[in-house]
Design an enzyme around this catalytic site. Structure first.
Site: not given
Length: 305
Positions: A29, A32, A161, A223, A226, A253-254
């Protein structure tokens, strides 16, 4: 030049291509985020704080980090442990299923392997996974390091996370996540993470929980709804980009975090930074693997200055 230190674990990624054929790469994570941050803001200096083994895969990782222009001055070696590993499988909608082998990885000893804490940076970024893989003594030492960095003027960024299987139990996860938020200047809470860990069901619940943590800027990923931004008691929602053909949601997300931080550190306002982060994420999820080829990335994303 802004210097960013990112702390966490990079693993060997094995991804099914077809049949019994698998592609090998490196991902994780925070790793990235480091790679995509450097691509978004090439003028920055990125150091990845982690521990790796003394094996050939660890040697390959060092070379790969060099190719991504990530500094390895804070990569420490363990002669007793190797890299963690995970396998990934994606369904037709791009959603992923993982299998991990990481409990005894070198990264779980990162803080123990640091010779000292004499490091400096403009920003320090870590995640809930970064904390979860450590034992309690190292967690305490990590937070001592963070406090020392803050006294030097370093800003702290954090993404919870949350991964249930990495924590001893929910109460411990809540305790350390809360402590991380209390040290943060920039936070990236996710709606799914907070639902699982704190039973928060909406943005208002999350913002209410974070209200007394003295976080300068909260960027909540929710998601398809927004990105909710809360800064200086003002809140707004930034729409995400629609992607018609999602191939692999790994690192979405990363990548968003990388794009947002890169834009903010280059001087962009929060709303524009969220839009840029969303574009980075939308690009990444249309290709397989956590780290997509740099040529493909640069064909979609114009680097910041």
């Amino acid at each position: 030049m802004k210097r960013l230190i990112i702390f966490g674990e990079c693993m060997v990624e094995l991804r099914t291509q077809h049949g019994d054929t698998m592609a090998k790469s490196f991902a994780g994570d925070t790793y990235n985020t480091a790679v995509y941050f450097k691509r978004c803001l090439p003028v920055s200096s990125i150091s990845y704080l982690t521990a790796i083994g003394a094996d050939f895969l660890s040697d390959e990782l060092i070379l790969t980090m060099g190719e991504h222009e990530i500094n390895t001055d804070l990569v420490f070696r363990s002669t007793e442990r190797n890299l963690g590993l995970y396998m990934i499988r994606n369904d037709n909608q791009g959603e992923r299923t993982f299998a991990y082998w990481r409990a005894q990885s070198a990264a779980t000893q990162t803080i123990n392997l640091m010779p000292d804490d004499n490091i400096s940076a403009d920003w320090f970024y870590f995640s809930g996974i970064s904390i979860a893989i450590l034992d309690n003594a190292q967690r305490e030492n990590l937070f001592s390091l963070i406090k020392k960095l803050k006294t030097q003027g370093c800003k702290i960024a954090f993404d919870p996370n949350y991964r249930t299987r990495l924590w001893e139990d929910e109460d411990i996860a809540q305790h350390w996540t809360t402590r991380a938020y209390q040290e943060s200047d920039l936070a990236f809470p996710g709606a799914d993470d907070h639902l699982m860990l704190f039973r928060h069901t909406c943005a208002d619940d999350i913002f209410a929980y974070l209200e007394d943590k003295n976080i300068t800027e909260v960027v909540m990923k929710n998601g398809a709804i927004g990105v909710h931004i809360l800064a200086q008691q003002e809140q707004c929602i930034v729409p995400v980009e629609h992607v018609s053909a999602v191939v692999d949601t790994t690192a979405a997300g990363d990548a968003f975090n990388a794009g947002f931080m890169a834009a903010r550190l280059s001087g962009k306002p929060a709303v524009e930074s969220a839009s840029f982060g969303a574009k980075v994420a939308a690009t990444v999820i249309t290709y397989p693997g956590a780290i997509i080829p740099s040529g493909i990335f640069s064909s979609h994303i114009t680097p910041l200055k």
